[in-house]
Design a protein around this motif. Structure first.
Motif, PDB file in Angstrom:
ATOM      1  N   HIS A  68       0.898  -1.230   0.004  1.00 40.56           N
ATOM      2  CA  HIS A  68      -0.074  -0.175  -0.117  1.00 40.56           C
ATOM      3  C   HIS A  68       0.662   1.213  -0.101  1.00 40.56           C
ATOM      4  N   ARG A  95      -5.578 -12.375  -4.868  1.00 38.05           N
ATOM      5  CA  ARG A  95      -6.493 -11.529  -3.853  1.00 38.05           C
ATOM      6  C   ARG A  95      -6.759 -12.445  -2.702  1.00 38.05           C
ATOM      7  N   GLN A 125      -1.370  -4.307  -2.076  1.00 34.09           N
ATOM      8  CA  GLN A 125      -2.308  -4.207  -3.456  1.00 34.09           C
ATOM      9  C   GLN A 125      -2.151  -5.228  -4.373  1.00 34.09           C
ATOM     10  N   THR A 141      -6.799  10.786   2.570  1.00 29.88           N
ATOM     11  CA  THR A 141      -5.690   9.936   2.224  1.00 29.88           C
ATOM     12  C   THR A 141      -4.682  10.918   1.547  1.00 29.88           C
ATOM     13  N   GLY A 156      -5.694 -10.396   0.753  1.00 30.50           N
ATOM     14  CA  GLY A 156      -6.436  -9.741   1.435  1.00 30.50           C
ATOM     15  C   GLY A 156      -6.189  -8.053   1.568  1.00 30.50           C
ATOM     16  N   ASP A 157      -6.066  -7.736   2.583  1.00 28.94           N
ATOM     17  CA  ASP A 157      -5.735  -6.191   2.546  1.00 28.94           C
ATOM     18  C   ASP A 157      -4.570  -5.926   3.033  1.00 28.94           C
ATOM     19  N   ARG A 158      -3.583  -6.637   3.132  1.00 30.19           N
ATOM     20  CA  ARG A 158      -2.255  -6.643   3.398  1.00 30.19           C
ATOM     21  C   ARG A 158      -1.429  -5.848   2.173  1.00 30.19           C
TER      22      ARG A 158
END
Length: 758
Positions: free
Chosen positions: A64, A124, A132, A81, A128-130
């Protein structure tokens, strides 16, 4: 209604020489707005580039690269952001899990992303959200040039946004002035209409009807011109280094001619905005002028004198005075509350418009005092002065575009050069090193550099802080490995604390931060997105805005060393030390320069792209102004046949008439230039005061008067101060003078021939 339409159509046919100037003004204004709009539309949706680093992999995993923080937005909570400069790499645990799905491809030169030979869905699910997961054209975000291209697009948007605003301002200004002058030239016609029984409402309806016809035709023509000129604008941006080489406009080139037949192309927002803006400006300008025309009495038809009276009605004086008060009041208020705001591009490109508009509104009132100062010899000189003073409307119609051009050139380019010069001077004053090594991922061998008294490696990074709980603010920062060496190689404007006390648990901030008291603890986010709490070790003066924060290398994440400052001992040879530093330093693109050479390269008076962009903008405005100025002169010449014929019958030679016309044009241009320089002086005076207030040692309570004195003093004795671009201003005045004289003399040629026959 039918009678009004018939009368308007007859006037458009018989007095087309008067409406030609208004038509050209509206068409060119619409063309400018359409061209800028097409450029903004292209910059808002740039063409997707092809991925390069991982072109062979269908899936790319990248950490990210943004920081999201909750902030207060009124009674609700929102997320703010910001992009972080050095995101943390993909962790080893995730890399191991990805390796179970397929082959993981790494780029050892830039290990911030990896390519994976696996399906996007499987990747994906594991990631997960770890991090991009990028597929398709989005894989280009992992390329080293993606950030550079994004910054280039932002620069293009900023330039075109500014250019569009200035172009719209110029278009509205010139169009309104042109319609007002057309009404002034037709006052006897309106007097005859009133004498024949026309009511004021009938006169106003006729003028508005004519404006609608001219506005529709001119706006449609302007849209076509804008479609043709937009690709030329894009090419000019690329050739001047403002836009990247891949920048294109939708519909440019070969596809443009195909797009011309598509309704969706003409229905796009740039053309809609340009067309309706042109039509609105034409109607608004005619409506403002029609109110005056409706008040013309029947006696105007019987007047033979050409002396202008009541050229500045009270409504116009009130508007001009209000705008003048607003412009000066905003400058004083900004100086009192936040002088650094006057140094920002958004401020010094928009705020001068208020004073320019005020001066333009008051031009008929201001030219008379200026004309009283004119002293010209001989009979021709006397005629020039008296004609200019008697026909104030004509003189003001020529002077107003010149005023705008000179004020724009002096204020915009002068402010940019003044701010850049102040930043360069500030950087020079803060430099206490003699040699600077630059590059990427620099490192220094353990062997000492001969003659070096202090060596300070540093890296460029950023820190983020939540200001007032409502916004996440990014501040540029430098990370140092040795605070004592930083103190030895620089002369930072410390107002509190000691930079030598900087450590891994502290930070150096400047006065612009919300919290800037030594010893206070701040919650900040570092350049890699980590959240931490640091103590304020020292506070720097606000300066011109380049006094960023300082942290240690421990708080810089993966930021590579990109600069090494070296201070030499007295008597040491710079050449010998530079050779030793060059041999000891390793990295990519290593370059060793003297501090003076480094400052000249990194702190130019104005960045080349900025200067080229402003010159391009001023060139467009000058071209538009020159064409409109020529139209005004031709319109004025078309109604002076009787006057010129009388001069010839009184014994004036053709040369004397030509010299008189040229002299009138030059006097009007000179009056406009003088007023434009006065507006420039007001705008740059506010900037000088801001520089004085922000100068180190001025103190927080120095006061406005002290700040103005300091700014002017710096400009005269100790530094660059404010810079007036005399070359650009002089060139603009010269072009306006040539156009005004040429159009005035050539436009009266038909009248001279009539005078010769008479």
């Amino acid at each position: 209604m039918l009678t009004t339409l018939t009368s308007a159509w007859a006037n458009l046919r018989t007095a087309r020489h008067l409406f030609a100037g208004a038509f050209v003004a509206v068409a060119l204004g619409v063309a400018l707005v359409a061209s800028m709009g097409l450029g903004l539309a292209a910059a808002a949706d740039p063409p997707p580039g092809k991925p390069q680093r991982f072109a062979a992999q269908a899936v790319v995993v990248m950490p990210h690269d943004t920081l999201t923080v909750e902030v207060d937005r009124g009674p609700n909570r929102a997320r703010d952001t910001k992009k972080i400069p050095y995101p943390q790499p993909v962790d080893k645990e995730l890399l191991g899990e990805l390796a179970d799905l397929g082959t993981v491809h790494r780029d050892h030169l830039a290990p911030d992303a990896v390519g994976v030979d696996a399906s996007a869905a499987a990747v994906r699910e594991v990631v997960g959200d770890r991090a991009q997961v990028l597929t398709g054209a989005a894989r280009r975000l992992a390329d080293p040039g993606a950030e550079r291209d994004a910054q280039a697009v932002v620069a293009v948007r900023a330039m075109l946004g500014t250019a569009g605003g200035v172009s719209a301002f110029v278009a509205v200004f010139v169009t309104a002035s042109t319609f007002a002058f057309v009404v002034a030239l037709r006052r006897r016609e309106f007097g005859l209409l009133r004498l024949a029984g026309a009511t004021p409402g009938r006169v106003r309806r006729q003028l508005v009807t004519e404006a609608v016809a001219v506005g529709v035709a001119a706006s449609a023509t302007g849209c076509a011109l804008g479609s043709w000129g937009a690709p030329l604008l894009a090419r000019a941006l690329i050739d001047n280094g403002i836009a990247p080489t891949w920048f294109t406009l939708s519909g440019s080139g070969t596809a443009l001619w195909t797009s011309w037949t598509s309704w969706s192309y003409w229905a796009s927002w740039p053309f809609q905005l340009a067309f309706w803006t042109g039509l609105f400006v034409a109607i608004a300008g005619a409506w403002a002028a029609s109110r005056r025309a409706g008040r013309i009495g029947p006696v105007e038809a019987l007047r033979d004198a050409d002396v202008d009276t009541d050229v500045t009605p009270w409504s116009r004086r009130i508007v001009g005075a209000a705008l003048l008060s607003l412009g000066l009041g905003l400058t004083v208020h900004t100086l009192w509350t936040d002088p650094s705001a006057l140094l920002k591009r958004k401020t010094y490109t928009t705020q001068p418009m208020i004073l320019i508009t005020a001066a333009a509104a008051l031009t008929p009132l201001l030219v008379r005092p200026v004309l009283r100062l004119v002293r010209l010899p001989g009979a021709v000189g006397l005629l020039v002065r008296e004609n200019a003073a008697a026909s104030v409307r004509r003189t003001a119609a020529v002077a107003a575009p010149v005023l705008m051009t000179v004020a724009l050139a002096g204020s915009l380019l002068g402010s940019a050069e003044s701010v850049s010069a102040a930043k360069a001077q500030e950087a020079s004053e803060q430099m206490d090193a003699q040699l600077i090594a630059t590059g990427h991922e620099l490192s220094l061998a353990r062997r000492p550099v001969p003659g070096a008294a202090a060596v300070s490696p540093s890296a460029s990074t950023a820190v983020f802080v939540r200001e007032e709980g409502t916004a996440l603010v990014r501040s540029e920062a430098r990370a140092v490995s040795d605070p004592a060496a930083l103190a030895a190689t620089s002369r930072l404007p410390v107002v509190a604390g000691d930079i030598r006390r900087l450590d891994d648990r502290s930070i150096v901030v400047n006065e612009e931060w919300e919290h800037h008291r030594v010893g206070d603890r701040l919650t900040v986010w570092l350049g890699d997105g980590r959240r931490t709490t640091l103590r304020i070790a020292a506070v720097l003066a606000r300066g011109t805005g380049d006094n960023g924060a300082y942290v240690t290398m421990a708080n810089a994440g993966a930021a590579p060393v990109d600069r090494i400052d070296v201070r030499l001992t007295p008597g040491a040879s710079p050449a010998t030390a530079a050779g030793a530093l060059r041999a000891a330093a390793s990295g990519h693109d290593v370059r060793v320069r003297t501090a003076a050479a480094w400052l000249d390269a990194t702190h130019p008076r104005v960045k080349p792209q900025t200067r080229q962009g402003m010159l391009l903008l001023l060139g467009i405005a000058l071209t538009y102004t020159a064409i409109s100025l020529a139209g005004t002169q031709l319109m004025a010449a078309s109604v002076r046949d009787g006057e010129l014929r009388a001069l010839r019958r009184a014994g004036a030679t053709r040369a004397q008439v030509s010299w008189m016309l040229a002299g009138e044009a030059l006097v009007a241009v000179a009056a406009g230039a003088a007023l434009g320089l006065a507006v420039t002086a007001l705008n740059l005076g506010g900037l000088a005061a801001a520089l004085g207030l922000l100068a180190p040692g001025s103190g927080a309570g120095a006061g406005l008067g002290t700040g103005i004195g300091s700014g002017i003093g710096n400009g005269i004795g100790n530094g660059p101060g404010v810079v007036v671009p005399w070359g650009v201003v002089g060139s603009a005045v010269g072009v306006c003078a040539v156009v005004a004289v040429g159009a005035g003399v050539l436009g009266a040629g038909w009248g001279r021939r009539n005078g010769a026959r008479g």
